[in-house]
Design a protein around this motif. Structure first.
Motif, mmCIF file in Angstrom:
data_model
loop_
_atom_site.group_PDB
_atom_site.id
_atom_site.type_symbol
_atom_site.label_atom_id
_atom_site.label_comp_id
_atom_site.label_asym_id
_atom_site.label_seq_id
_atom_site.Cartn_x
_atom_site.Cartn_y
_atom_site.Cartn_z
ATOM 1 N N TRP A 119 13.388 -56.497 -23.797
ATOM 2 C CA TRP A 119 12.925 -55.748 -24.971
ATOM 3 C C TRP A 119 12.427 -54.359 -24.578
ATOM 4 O O TRP A 119 12.773 -53.352 -25.208
ATOM 5 N N LEU A 120 11.625 -54.300 -23.516
ATOM 6 C CA LEU A 120 11.105 -53.015 -23.052
ATOM 7 C C LEU A 120 12.224 -52.102 -22.572
ATOM 8 O O LEU A 120 12.239 -50.902 -22.862
ATOM 9 N N THR A 121 13.182 -52.673 -21.852
ATOM 10 C CA THR A 121 14.304 -51.881 -21.353
ATOM 11 C C THR A 121 15.150 -51.359 -22.498
ATOM 12 O O THR A 121 15.655 -50.227 -22.459
ATOM 13 N N GLN A 122 15.328 -52.173 -23.538
ATOM 14 C CA GLN A 122 16.091 -51.740 -24.696
ATOM 15 C C GLN A 122 15.438 -50.536 -25.378
ATOM 16 O O GLN A 122 16.115 -49.574 -25.749
ATOM 17 N N LEU A 123 14.126 -50.565 -25.539
ATOM 18 C CA LEU A 123 13.430 -49.423 -26.130
ATOM 19 C C LEU A 123 13.458 -48.213 -25.203
ATOM 20 O O LEU A 123 13.479 -47.067 -25.665
ATOM 21 N N GLN A 124 13.485 -48.462 -23.916
ATOM 22 C CA GLN A 124 13.591 -47.355 -22.957
ATOM 23 C C GLN A 124 14.907 -46.600 -23.134
ATOM 24 O O GLN A 124 14.998 -45.406 -22.864
ATOM 25 N N HIS A 125 15.939 -47.296 -23.607
ATOM 26 C CA HIS A 125 17.255 -46.675 -23.764
ATOM 27 C C HIS A 125 17.313 -45.673 -24.912
ATOM 28 O O HIS A 125 18.322 -44.994 -25.082
ATOM 29 N N ALA A 126 16.265 -45.605 -25.725
ATOM 30 C CA ALA A 126 16.206 -44.572 -26.765
ATOM 31 C C ALA A 126 15.875 -43.252 -26.079
ATOM 32 O O ALA A 126 14.743 -42.758 -26.132
ATOM 33 N N ARG A 127 16.860 -42.688 -25.420
ATOM 34 C CA ARG A 127 16.642 -41.597 -24.473
ATOM 35 C C ARG A 127 15.989 -40.364 -25.096
ATOM 36 O O ARG A 127 15.143 -39.721 -24.485
ATOM 37 N N ALA A 128 16.355 -40.035 -26.324
ATOM 38 C CA ALA A 128 15.858 -38.795 -26.923
ATOM 39 C C ALA A 128 14.476 -38.949 -27.549
ATOM 40 O O ALA A 128 13.881 -37.961 -27.973
ATOM 41 N N LYS A 129 13.943 -40.165 -27.617
ATOM 42 C CA LYS A 129 12.674 -40.391 -28.308
ATOM 43 C C LYS A 129 11.547 -40.703 -27.318
ATOM 44 O O LYS A 129 11.784 -41.284 -26.254
ATOM 45 N N ASN A 130 10.353 -40.329 -27.715
ATOM 46 C CA ASN A 130 9.160 -40.757 -26.990
ATOM 47 C C ASN A 130 8.801 -42.155 -27.455
ATOM 48 O O ASN A 130 8.808 -42.429 -28.663
ATOM 49 N N VAL A 131 8.513 -43.039 -26.521
ATOM 50 C CA VAL A 131 8.092 -44.396 -26.863
ATOM 51 C C VAL A 131 6.811 -44.700 -26.102
ATOM 52 O O VAL A 131 6.784 -44.647 -24.867
ATOM 53 N N TRP A 132 5.747 -45.013 -26.846
ATOM 54 C CA TRP A 132 4.457 -45.320 -26.239
ATOM 55 C C TRP A 132 4.017 -46.713 -26.639
ATOM 56 O O TRP A 132 4.018 -47.052 -27.820
ATOM 57 N N PHE A 133 3.660 -47.510 -25.649
ATOM 58 C CA PHE A 133 3.112 -48.841 -25.868
ATOM 59 C C PHE A 133 1.613 -48.795 -25.545
ATOM 60 O O PHE A 133 1.219 -48.195 -24.541
ATOM 61 N N VAL A 134 0.805 -49.423 -26.373
ATOM 62 C CA VAL A 134 -0.607 -49.548 -26.039
ATOM 63 C C VAL A 134 -0.936 -51.022 -25.879
ATOM 64 O O VAL A 134 -0.274 -51.890 -26.453
ATOM 65 N N GLY A 135 -1.928 -51.309 -25.083
ATOM 66 C CA GLY A 135 -2.296 -52.703 -24.836
ATOM 67 C C GLY A 135 -3.706 -52.806 -24.285
ATOM 68 O O GLY A 135 -4.320 -51.811 -23.876
ATOM 69 N N ILE A 136 -4.211 -54.017 -24.256
ATOM 70 C CA ILE A 136 -5.562 -54.276 -23.782
ATOM 71 C C ILE A 136 -5.563 -54.398 -22.256
ATOM 72 O O ILE A 136 -4.649 -54.978 -21.668
#
Length: 291
Positions: A160-177
């Motif tokens: 799942w994380l790798t798939q979102l990483q493939h959105a090359r032109a977009k910034n993707v930020w995950f937040v967590g505890i």
């Protein structure tokens, strides 16, 4: 067929988004970082249903409630993965089915940044789904197999994380505890709060930036919220900066942080062996996080 070499000019001209994760204790203000992003170009993936901290923020949001919905959004954002069989998750058939329901992927063109709150909850949804799969059941006894469930959970989360990483032109930020505990030698140890160990161990290798949002003392003795950005830091927090442009301590403003990451390059590593002092002047007061 010519060798598909990507020239330096082509590579540098490509639109590239920043992929990163931000960890911190509950209540430190991770969700409030949305106030530092442009609401017109930011899409909020609200898995926690905890948007009270950003009441009045005018950006768009999605609220996935199941792991299946999380996977559908990931393939819609990142596009089909050509390395997978068509019948696999994130393959061509999965993407086509999702696009038929959601419409053309161009509906996401207006968004530059995907803000996922939080990876901790995504891990819980994933593990709940994994426990109901055949791999989580023992073939010999027919009873639940916890090891099998955790193994599947690790593969699912990394996919799942790798798939979102493939959105090359977009910034993707995950937040967590961020969890804190004492080890056998009574030393403080920090780790992301994600079910299973595989995701937390492999996450730093997937994203560009790993930041810890924490309280640290400024020069005036007051506690200030700040981003800890470099692996070698005097606080012992988990951090990583692939860009080489961030200082050990940065102000907790995600918009300005991304502008700095895209700024002029500099030598990414200090080979002198010295650990630079943190910069207290970069600390922001609690009311500065909302711009």
């Amino acid at each position: 067929m010519a060798l598909p070499i990507i020239t330096a000019d082509q590579r540098l001209a490509e639109a590239r988004g920043v992929k990163g994760c931000i960890f911190g204790k509950s209540g430190i203000g991770k969700t409030s970082l949305l106030w530092t992003l442009d609401p017109k170009t930011t899409l909020f993936l609200d898995l926690e249903a905890g948007d009270l901290a950003i009441e009045g923020w005018t950006g768009d949001a999605l609220r996935p409630r199941t792991w299946a919905e999380c996977r559908d959004l990931a393939v819609f954002i990142g596009g089909p993965n050509p390395a997978l069989r068509s019948d696999q998750a994130y393959g061509e058939a999965h993407f086509a089915a999702v696009a038929e329901r959601f419409g053309p992927p161009s509906v996401l063109d207006r968004y530059d940044t995907i803000f996922v709150d939080s990876i901790t909850v995504a891990g819980r949804l994933c593990f709940q789904w994994c426990r109901g799969q055949p791999e989580a059941m023992s073939e010999k006894t027919g009873k639940p197999d916890v090891r099998g469930a955790y193994g599947l959970h690790g593969r699912e989360m990394i996919g799942w994380l790798t798939q979102l990483q493939h959105a090359r032109a977009k910034n993707v930020w995950f937040v967590g505890i961020l969890d804190e505990r004492l080890d056998d030698f009574n030393r403080r140890v920090f780790s992301p709060q994600i079910d299973g160990s595989k995701t937390g161990l492999e996450l730093p290798g997937i994203v560009d930036e790993v930041l810890t949002m924490a309280e640290v003392k400024a020069e005036d003795g007051a506690n200030r919220r700040a981003f800890i950005c470099q692996t070698l830091n005097p606080f012992g927090f988990p951090a990583k900066d692939r860009s080489g442009r961030l200082d050990i301590v940065e102000e907790p403003h995600l918009g300005r942080l991304m502008r700095k990451i895209r700024g002029p390059s500099r030598q990414p590593l200090d080979f002198s062996g010295r650990l630079p002092d943190p910069t207290p002047s970069a600390f922001a007061s609690n009311d500065q996080i909302k711009e």
